[in-house]
Design a protein around this motif. Structure first.
Motif, mmCIF file in Angstrom:
data_model
loop_
_atom_site.group_PDB
_atom_site.id
_atom_site.type_symbol
_atom_site.label_atom_id
_atom_site.label_comp_id
_atom_site.label_asym_id
_atom_site.label_seq_id
_atom_site.Cartn_x
_atom_site.Cartn_y
_atom_site.Cartn_z
ATOM 1 N N SER A 56 2.590 -1.497 2.826
ATOM 2 C CA SER A 56 3.393 -0.313 3.139
ATOM 3 C C SER A 56 2.934 0.381 4.412
ATOM 4 O O SER A 56 3.601 1.292 4.905
ATOM 5 N N GLY A 57 1.798 -0.039 4.959
ATOM 6 C CA GLY A 57 1.256 0.610 6.158
ATOM 7 C C GLY A 57 2.016 0.232 7.416
ATOM 8 O O GLY A 57 2.897 -0.634 7.417
ATOM 9 N N GLY A 58 1.666 0.880 8.500
ATOM 10 C CA GLY A 58 2.339 0.630 9.767
ATOM 11 C C GLY A 58 2.200 -0.804 10.239
ATOM 12 O O GLY A 58 3.115 -1.371 10.848
ATOM 13 N N SER B 223 1.279 1.013 -4.964
ATOM 14 C CA SER B 223 2.257 2.017 -5.372
ATOM 15 C C SER B 223 3.566 1.375 -5.840
ATOM 16 O O SER B 223 4.244 0.707 -5.059
ATOM 17 N N PRO B 224 3.958 1.589 -7.106
ATOM 18 C CA PRO B 224 5.258 1.086 -7.579
ATOM 19 C C PRO B 224 6.428 1.658 -6.783
ATOM 20 O O PRO B 224 7.428 0.964 -6.563
ATOM 21 N N PHE C 223 10.636 -0.141 -2.085
ATOM 22 C CA PHE C 223 11.087 -0.178 -0.688
ATOM 23 C C PHE C 223 10.723 -1.511 -0.034
ATOM 24 O O PHE C 223 11.539 -2.130 0.643
ATOM 25 N N ILE C 224 9.504 -1.960 -0.253
ATOM 26 C CA ILE C 224 9.012 -3.189 0.375
ATOM 27 C C ILE C 224 9.789 -4.411 -0.093
ATOM 28 O O ILE C 224 9.939 -5.381 0.655
ATOM 29 N N THR D 104 1.748 -5.106 -7.401
ATOM 30 C CA THR D 104 1.124 -3.782 -7.399
ATOM 31 C C THR D 104 -0.226 -3.779 -8.114
ATOM 32 O O THR D 104 -0.920 -2.767 -8.088
ATOM 33 N N GLU D 105 -0.598 -4.884 -8.745
ATOM 34 C CA GLU D 105 -1.879 -4.946 -9.440
ATOM 35 C C GLU D 105 -3.045 -4.922 -8.461
ATOM 36 O O GLU D 105 -2.985 -5.535 -7.395
#
Length: 205
Positions: A41-43, A65-66, A71-72, A81-82
């Motif tokens: 999710s980072g830049g 993060s769920p 979004f991803i 997400t684990e």
């Protein structure tokens, strides 16, 4: 800069997208291979996910993060997400493992990244550029699994040119978490600490 590349995407191509492209090129990524991206999710991560997929890879994105995972998922083939994600990667690859990991976080996820790789896999280390941080690496594990570790930073002119050609096809979208004017630079720095953001922070004069 070719037509079809938005200014926002062009602004962070040299230090993000082309840098990742250089790493994947050094890793010898081939069409159809499986790529794991940590910190998706980072830049860096969100654009690495898109770039790897644009190059023909099956992409497994890692985020804790769920909410971010939803979004991803529009860019990745699978989202995990684990915290201990290596077992899930193995399950998704018929217990073989990933071909390449783009390690965009650093020491917190490196152990799981190495466990996620198949024998002979490659890990591109992008996250955490603090030269003073120490990591206890099990050399025997690397040797027995025949793993290649690639430290990767910045890009050169030819990488940028090649990446622009790819971006002109519209296969990577700029993900901007927020835009600030130059006189609000301090606010932009404060927002960088916001763990809920996805993508890059853009400063516009």
């Amino acid at each position: 800069m070719p037509n079809g590349v938005p200014d926002e995407l062009a602004s962070f191509t040299p230090c993000v997208v082309a840098m990742v492209y250089k790493g994947l090129k050094r890793a010898g990524l081939t069409y159809g291979e499986t790529v794991v991206v940590t910190g998706a999710s980072g830049g860096v991560g969100i654009h690495a996910v898109q770039l790897a997929r644009a190059l023909g890879a099956r992409v497994i994105a890692i985020t804790r993060s769920p909410d971010k995972a939803r979004f991803i998922s529009q860019f990745a083939d699978e989202v995990i997400t684990e915290q201990r994600f290596s077992k899930v990667v193995k399950d998704l690859t018929n217990n073989v493992g990933a071909d390449v990991v783009i390690e965009a976080v650093g020491t917190p996820t490196l152990e799981e990244s190495l466990r996620s790789l198949r024998s002979g896999g490659r890990v591109i280390i992008i996250g955490n550029v603090n030269p003073d941080e120490i990591y206890q690496l099990r050399l025997g594990y690397l040797i027995m699994k025949d793993i290649i570790m690639i430290g990767n930073v910045r890009s050169n002119r030819s990488d940028v040119v090649e990446t622009f050609k790819l971006l002109s096809r519209g296969l990577v979208k700029p993900i901007i978490a927020a835009t600030y004017s130059l006189d609000r630079f301090g606010d932009a720095l404060e927002f960088m600490r916001n763990n809920s953001r996805i993508g890059k922070i853009l400063i516009k004069p």
